[in-house]
Design an enzyme around this catalytic site. Structure first.
Site, PDB file in Angstrom:
ATOM      1  N   SER A 552       0.838  -1.184   0.000  1.00 13.23           N
ATOM      2  CA  SER A 552       0.000   0.000   0.000  1.00 13.23           C
ATOM      3  C   SER A 552       0.882   1.246   0.000  1.00 13.23           C
ATOM      4  O   SER A 552       1.679   1.432  -0.919  1.00 13.23           O
ATOM      5  CB  SER A 552      -0.948  -0.034   1.204  1.00 13.23           C
ATOM      6  OG  SER A 552      -1.944   0.945   1.087  1.00 13.23           O
ATOM      7  N   HIS A 668      -7.905  -5.166  -0.680  1.00 14.28           N
ATOM      8  CA  HIS A 668      -6.615  -4.527  -0.408  1.00 14.28           C
ATOM      9  C   HIS A 668      -5.656  -5.446   0.339  1.00 14.28           C
ATOM     10  O   HIS A 668      -4.450  -5.213   0.345  1.00 14.28           O
ATOM     11  CB  HIS A 668      -6.833  -3.234   0.373  1.00 14.28           C
ATOM     12  CG  HIS A 668      -5.644  -2.332   0.395  1.00 14.28           C
ATOM     13  ND1 HIS A 668      -4.932  -2.015  -0.743  1.00 14.28           N
ATOM     14  CD2 HIS A 668      -5.018  -1.698   1.413  1.00 14.28           C
ATOM     15  CE1 HIS A 668      -3.926  -1.203  -0.428  1.00 14.28           C
ATOM     16  NE2 HIS A 668      -3.955  -1.005   0.872  1.00 14.28           N
TER      17      HIS A 668
END
Length: 697
Positions: A552, A668
Site C-alpha cells: 500500500s 486490499h
C-alpha cells in the site's frame, strides 16, 4: 529541449486501468502464468506453503473474542472453514482448552447457498440487549460490502429487516428501529473519493428512499458519517464531516436534530467517555491561555466544554522520545451515573517500545499507576471488554514471542495479575534467534530506529539474505509483533528480518508523521535508505543480499527504493502499491489521500509529487534490482492499476526481472482466505531467495 515537469506526462499504459477492464485482466492473466511458473514450481515451494498454511490454520491459535451481553463471540477461519464461522460461547467454555462453540453464521455455507464467495467484513451488534446485529459481507474482499440485519436469537437474517446493497457504506445502530446510514444513495451522493457524503436516519419499515437527511458533506470532502454513543446515561448522537484523512468537523446532534459543532481543532482526535471529553490535538493548540503540544491528551467535563468552559486537564504530554500510541477505557455503572471507579488505559511508547498506565478520576483529579509487565522490545496491549464493567483484556507479544491473552478486572487493582486465558502456539524455534534495536542517522541527522531479528550465531560476512520492511505513512506505527509464519517462510530459511520505523509513521506522535507529508515526503525515503545503508555498513548483509518489502503506502515506499536507490537492493517486493502519483487521485479511493501526498492536479504540487512518483521516474538508462509487483483485481481502495502499469512500463523499456502477480479476490489485503495468503507468502519467499539468497551472486 527542456521538459516542463509541471505538465502531465504522456501515459502509454492507461489501458491497464480499471478493476474489471477485460484487456487489463487478460494481460494480468498472462503475467501470472509467467510468475507462477518461475516461483511456484520449485521443490521448496509446496513444503513452505504447506508449513505456512498449517501455521495459519493451527487449531491452537488464540480465538479473539468480544463480549455481546452474556455471550463471547469469535470469527474463525481454518482449513475446514476457509471463509470462516461467526460463532459464540460462554466465558466458562472459553477458559477450556477446547471450548464448545455455537455457530452463529457459516460464511462458507452462506456463499454456497447463495452462489457467492462472500468475505466476512464484521458484525455490529445492537446494544444493550444484543438481540440484533448488522452483518457486513463483501462479494470479493474489497471494501464495498453488503449490509444485512441479523437476529442473534434465531440466528437468521431478519426478513424485511434493514438491508443495504454492496457499497462503501458507513452505518450503525441508533436504536432498534433507527440506523445512521451513509451509503450510495444514487446520483451525486458520493464524494470524489468514492465514499458517502450524505448522512441519513433510516426508520424501520420504511424504504431507504424515505430516510431523513441529516447532513451533506461536500464533493471534495472525504466522507460523512453518523454514529451513536449508547453508554447508558450519556447517550449522544454525532455527525462527522471528514474533510480529509486528518481534518474533520464533529457535530453533536441534539434532540431536535440540530447540529451543534464541537469546538475542537479540525486536526484533533475527539471522543467522549461517560461525562468526559477526550481531545488529542495533532498541532500545537492555544486555548484558555495554555499552549498544548501536538500529541497531548486533554480532558474535562463534556457538558461544561459544550457550555464554553475550557478548563482542560492534561492526561498525557509527549516528550522528545515518548508518544501516546493508544487510549482505551473501561466503564462501570454499578453505583449509578456518579460512579468514579472507571478507568482510562494509556499506551505510551518510548523509542517505539510501549508501556501502559491506568488513569482513574477521583474527586476532580486523575490518579495514575503503571499497569502490566512486558519483556524488553515487546508489545503490550490492554482494552476494555465491554461498557458495563471494569474487565479488560491484555495481550503481550514480541517478534519472537507468540501473543498471550489475559483477562483482568481493574476492580481488583492495577497491580493484580490478570488471568491467562490463551496462548498462541509457536510457529518456529525462537530460541535460535535474537532481537535488537538500533538507530540510523538519516540524511538530515534525524535518528531513525529499526529492529533486527536474526540468528544468534549470525555471521557478519555481508551474505545474509535480509528483508527490510517499512511503511512510513498515515501516522501508522510499526510496533513489535510476533513474526509467526514469517519465521517459517523467512527466518528458518536463513533470512534476517528488519523493521524500519521511518518518518511518516506515528512512532513519535503526530510530528513524526507530519515530517514526511506532501513536499516533505522524501524524508521518509531518505530514512529507509539510511537504514539500508546502516545494514550494509554493519556487514550483516550487502546490497546484493538486501531486499525491501512494503504494501500500500509501503508499496510506494519500496517503489521509491527501486527508482531512487536501486544500488542499495538486490530485490524489491512491492505489494498492493501506489505508484502512479500523477493519476492516483483518479484511481479507486485515491482522492481521499490528497492530505497525505498532495494534489497532482495543482501544478505546484505535481512538481514535488513527481519526485516521489515511481511510475514517472523509471529510466531505461538505470540498472534496477529484480522486482515483484503483487496486487488484487478486487482492490477497490488503491486499485490494481498502479502495479499493472508499473510492471508493463518497465517491461516495455526492456528492464529485466520485472515480475507481476494479481490475485482475483481479497481486496486490499490481496488474499480472501488463509490458503491464498499462504500461497502468496511462499511465492514471495521463493522469489527473494532466488535473487538474494546466501549462495546467489
Amino acid at each position: 529541449m527542456t521538459i516542463d515537469s509541471t505538465l502531465p506526462p504522456q501515459d502509454d499504459f492507461i489501458w491497464l486501468e480499471g478493476i474489471r477492464n477485460e484487456q487489463a485482466l487478460e494481460w494480468a492473466h498472462q503475467q501470472n502464468s509467467i510468475t507462477l511458473a518461475a516461483f511456484t514450481q520449485g521443490k521448496n515451494f509446496d513444503p513452505i506453503r504447506e508449513k505456512v498454511l498449517d501455521g495459519l490454520n493451527s487449531p491452537d491459535q488464540i480465538p479473539g473474542i468480544g463480549r455481546f451481553g452474556e455471550k463471547w463471540y469469535n470469527f474463525w477461519q481454518d482449513a475446514k472453514n476457509p471463509r470462516g464461522l461467526l460463532r459464540r460461547t460462554t466465558l466458562a467454555e472459553y477458559r477450556k482448552a477446547e471450548p464448545q462453540w455455537e455457530t452463529v453464521l457459516d460464511i462458507d455455507a452462506l456463499g454456497k447457498a447463495e452462489g457467492k464467495d462472500w468475505v466476512y467484513h464484521g458484525v455490529h451488534p445492537l446494544k444493550p440487549d444484543f438481540q440484533r446485529a448488522l452483518i457486513f459481507l463483501s462479494p470479493d474482499g474489497g471494501d464495498a460490502s453488503e449490509v444485512r440485519e441479523f437476529d442473534l436469537q434465531t440466528l437468521k437474517f431478519v426478513a424485511d429487516g434493514f438491508f443495504l446493497p454492496v457499497a462503501k457504506s458507513r452505518t450503525g445502530w441508533i436504536d432498534h428501529d433507527h440506523l445512521f446510514v451513509a451509503t450510495d444513495f444514487g446520483e451525486d451522493s458520493l464524494t470524489d473519493s468514492g465514499y458517502p457524503r450524505i448522512v441519513k436516519i433510516w426508520s424501520r419499515g420504511t424504504p431507504l428512499s424515505e430516510a431523513e437527511t441529516i447532513f451533506s458533506a461536500g464533493k471534495k470532502d472525504m466522507m460523512a458519517v453518523g454514529y451513536h454513543d449508547s453508554f447508558k446515561g450519556f447517550e449522544h448522537n454525532y455527525v462527522v464531516r471528514v474533510i480529509d484523512f486528518y481534518h474533520r468537523d464533529v457535530f453533536l446532534l441534539d434532540d431536535k436534530k440540530h447540529l451543534v459543532k464541537i469546538d475542537v481543532p479540525t486536526d484533533a482526535k475527539f471522543s467522549t467517555w461517560r461525562e468526559w471529553i477526550l481531545i488529542q490535538p495533532s498541532s500545537e493548540w492555544l486555548v484558555n491561555g495554555e499552549s498544548w503540544p501536538s500529541g497531548s491528551l486533554l480532558t474535562m467535563n463534556f457538558g461544561a466544554f459544550m457550555a464554553g468552559d475550557r478548563a482542560l486537564k492534561p492526561l498525557f504530554v509527549p516528550g522528545e522520545h515518548t508518544a501516546l500510541s493508544g487510549v482505551t477505557a473501561t466503564r462501570d455503572q454499578l453505583n449509578g451515573y456518579s460512579c468514579t471507579c472507571d478507568h482510562i488505559i494509556l499506551s505510551i511508547t518510548r523509542d517505539v517500545v510501549n508501556r501502559l498506565e491506568v488513569l482513574t478520576p477521583k474527586e476532580g483529579e486523575w490518579q495514575r499507576e503503571p499497569f502490566g509487565h512486558v519483556p524488553e522490545l515487546s508489545k503490550i496491549n490492554a482494552w476494555g471488554v465491554a461498557d458495563d464493567s471494569n474487565e479488560y483484556f491484555m495481550s503481550v507479544s514480541g517478534f519472537l514471542q507468540p501473543a498471550s491473552l489475559s483477562l483482568g478486572n481493574l476492580d481488583d487493582g492495577a497491580d493484580k495479575e490478570a488471568e491467562l486465558l490463551k496462548q498462541d502456539p509457536s510457529h518456529f524455534d525462537a530460541s535460535r534467534y535474537q532481537v535488537s534495536q538500533h538507530f540510523a542517522p538519516s540524511d538530515d541527522g534525524t535518528r531513525v530506529p529499526y529492529f533486527v531479528i536474526c540468528r544468534k550465531d549470525v555471521v557478519y560476512d555481508g551474505k545474509n539474505p535480509t528483508l527490510l520492511y517499512g511503511y512510513g505513512g498515515f501516522e501508522v506505527s510499526l510496533d513489535p509483533y510476533y513474526l509467526g509464519v514469517s519465521g517459517v517462510a523467512w527466518l528458518d530459511r536463513g533470512g534476517v528480518f528488519v523493521v524500519a520505523n521511518i518518518r511518516g509513521g506515528g512512532e513519535y506522535g503526530p510530528e513524526w508523521h507530519k515530517a514526511a507529508l506532501k513536499e516533505k515526503r522524501l524524508r521518509a525515503y531518505e530514512d529507509f535508505a539510511s537504514v539500508a545503508k546502516a545494514l550494509i555498513a554493519s556487514k550483516i548483509t550487502s546490497a546484493a543480499h538486501l531486499a525491501a518489502q512494503g504494501g500500500s503506502n509501503g508499496g510506494l515506499l519500496v517503489g521509491n527504493m527501486l527508482t531512487r536507490y536501486p544500488e542499495l537492493f538486490g530485490a524489491i517486493v512491492c505489494e498492493v502499491p501506489l505508484l502512479d502519483m500523477q493519476r492516483y487521485t483518479q484511481i479507486s479511493a485515491g482522492a481521499s489521500w490528497i492530505a497525505e501526498y498532495g494534489d497532482p492536479q495543482i501544478p505546484e504540487e505535481w512538481a514535488f509529487i513527481r519526485e516521489f512518483s515511481p511510475y514517472h521516474n523509471i529510466s531505461p538508462a538505470k540498472k534496477y534490482p529484480p522486482v515483484l509487483f503483487s496486487t488484487a483485481t478486487s482492490d477497490d481502495r488503491v486499485g490494481p492499476d498502479h502495479a499493472r502499469k508499473m510492471a508493463a512500463k518497465m517491461q516495455a523499456l526492456g528492464i529485466p526481472d520485472v515480475w507481476f502477480y494479481e490475485n482475483t479476490e481479497g481486496g486490499h489485503s490481496a488474499a480472501a482466505d488463509k490458503a491464498q495468503s499462504a500461497f502468496k507468502r511462499a511465492m514471495v519467499s521463493e522469489f527473494l531467495l532466488h535473487f538474494i539468497g546466501r549462495d546467489v551472486h
